[in-house]
Enzyme design. Structure first.
Site, PDB file in Angstrom:
ATOM      1  CG  HIS A  34      25.454 -33.513 -52.873  1.00  0.00           C
ATOM      2  ND1 HIS A  34      25.489 -33.167 -51.545  1.00  0.00           N
ATOM      3  CD2 HIS A  34      25.962 -32.465 -53.548  1.00  0.00           C
ATOM      4  CE1 HIS A  34      25.989 -31.944 -51.426  1.00  0.00           C
ATOM      5  NE2 HIS A  34      26.277 -31.488 -52.627  1.00  0.00           N
ATOM      6  CB  CYS A  52      29.745 -31.942 -52.274  1.00  0.00           C
ATOM      7  SG  CYS A  52      29.558 -30.672 -53.528  1.00  0.00           S
ATOM      8  CD  GLU A  80      23.413 -35.903 -50.078  1.00  0.00           C
ATOM      9  OE1 GLU A  80      24.338 -36.689 -50.345  1.00  0.00           O
ATOM     10  OE2 GLU A  80      23.601 -34.689 -49.862  1.00  0.00           O
TER      11      GLU A  80
END
Lengths: 252, 209
Positions: free
Chosen positions: B187, B79, B189
């Site tokens: 992102h 990011c 995750e």
């Protein structure tokens, strides 16, 4: 192309998921982390947790819920309810939430929106607005405190103020439609969409897949949120998404 | 062992938990001396570009990152951590970045080529167009949806570094890379299966080195 988001909402009280109808008549609907996992498997694009605990212990439990959800799931989630200070925002985000949702506290002290947006960026700050149609003024009035307290704000004025102060997203709940399962409040959404330039999440009134289709095609909402139809398994996130995909709506 | 670079501006909890789910060993450090000797590094980031560069400098990570990149140690920027790898950003007045990738960071204009307004930030799940499927980082990653949240995007004339883009009123760099330095605007995750696969692939790159 950006897909439309389907967002199950979990109202959490003292660490358990509950759901009321028009903000009263609360029933127990399960463990938040377990439900979150089920929704993730069904293809939920995002989750919203609203903490409606009355007690201090309940608030502490909520941070544990936030940590567990962030540990186990790889989709974004928003946490709201009882977030009153920049410290509350920090604690929630540092424990793994991606966004916080501010409601009554933002109306009481609009600077909170600015403080959160300056510190973490607008993308983390969702302003949740509960509004009800007022016939005499032919306008929507903003309510706070779980829909119990009317404010001086008209919906469109407050939505614009919130965005000006740094809200990255508006979560708009129609109190007239909440829990009714008769479809989203399209005129209300239209009114907000036409005055703000940030994503709008439609909430209140989802009862069937058609209702999601309407909210994405007739008023171009960015996301739609629902609780009871998913909790009580009247349909699943997967079913709604398949229906929308077949009809050509951009869906993940 | 992955070193997670902590300069005070990342969502470290989610990244850590994702690494734990993948059984990847990691440590978090807020000073270079805590992170020497790792096999690879993650540079996370949430917030504003100028603040992030300032924080990196305060934590003495700027020289450290350049040194590790020169030594050939794998690095993954996430990011804002990806944006920092470019030459400069217009966010809050022009600020120099780390200059590892050619290009600049610009705000989405909010007006498309037909003069119509569109929403900023670019927020939600968008589909990737993979341009460099042969790259090891993209093993078993298809044109899947990943989760974006950003108001600024990379602009580069170096097409070679664009591993994947996403369409949001222009071609938005989604994954960029060159040799052992890779990064994603989204992102991983928070991006479901595809995101977890990217992290796993990064670790495989790292272990091979």
């Amino acid at each position: 192309m950006l897909s439309k988001r389907i967002i199950p909402c979990l109202d959490v009280k003292e660490g358990r998921v509950v759901k009321g109808i028009q903000f009263v008549d609360i029933r127990d609907a399960g463990d938040p982390v377990e439900l979150a996992k089920v929704y993730d498997e069904q293809g939920a694009d995002e989750l919203v947790f609203l903490d409606i605990s009355a007690s201090h212990e309940g608030k502490k439990t909520m941070i544990d819920v936030v940590r567990s959800v962030a540990s186990e799931l790889a989709i974004p989630f928003t946490v709201g309810g009882g977030i009153r200070t920049l410290e509350d925002i920090k604690e929630t985000l540092r424990n793994g939430a991606d966004k916080v949702s501010l409601n009554s506290s933002a109306v009481q002290r609009p600077e909170l929106i600015t403080e959160g947006a300056d510190y973490f960026g607008s993308q983390c700050i969702v302003v949740a607005i509960d509004a009800r149609y007022d016939e005499p003024s032919d306008n929507w009035v903003v309510y706070t405190h779980g829909g119990r307290t009317p404010t001086e704000w008209s919906l469109t004025d407050w939505a614009q103020e919130a965005v000006k102060r740094g809200a990255g997203e508006i979560l708009l709940t129609s109190m007239n439609k909440d829990g009714e399962k008769t479809g989203f409040d399209l005129p209300m959404l239209e009114a907000v969409q036409s005055v703000v330039s940030v994503p709008v999440i439609a909430s209140g009134g989802a009862g069937s897949s058609e209702h999601f289709y309407d909210v994405f095609t007739k008023v171009d909402a960015d996301a739609a949120l629902a609780a009871s139809i998913f909790h009580y398994k009247e349909t699943s996130v997967g079913n709604v998404k398949r229906y929308l995909k077949d009809k050509g709506v951009p869906i993940r | 062992m992955i070193g997670v670079i902590d300069y005070g501006m990342g969502n470290l909890f989610s990244v850590s938990k994702a690494l734990e789910r993948l059984n990847i060993e990691y440590k978090i450090g807020d000073r270079p001396d805590q992170l020497h000797g790792c096999d690879g590094y993650i540079l996370p980031g949430v917030g504003a570009f100028p603040d992030a560069m300032k924080a990196l400098a305060e934590h003495q990570f700027i020289g450290f990152i350049h040194q590790k990149v020169e030594e050939g140690v794998p690095l993954y920027g996430i990011c804002l951590g990806m944006q920092l790898l470019f030459e400069s950003s217009e966010e809050g007045g022009w600020t120099d970045g780390l200059g590892i990738f050619p290009g600049t960071i610009r705000r989405f204009s909010g007006i498309d080529e037909n003069g119509r307004a569109y929403k900023v930030p670019h927020m939600g799940w968008n589909q990737m167009n993979i341009r460099r499927p042969e790259k090891e980082l993209l093993t078993d990653v298809e044109n899947e949806y990943v989760y974006f949240v950003h108001s600024y995007a990379a602009v580069t004339e170096d097409e070679d570094i664009l591993y994947a883009t996403a369409d949001y009123h222009s071609d938005v760099p989604a994954i960029v890379g060159r040799d052992h330095v890779v990064a994603s605007q989204f992102h991983p995750e928070k991006s479901g299966r595809a995101g977890m696969q990217l992290l796993e692939n990064f670790c495989r790159m790292m272990c091979r080195q």
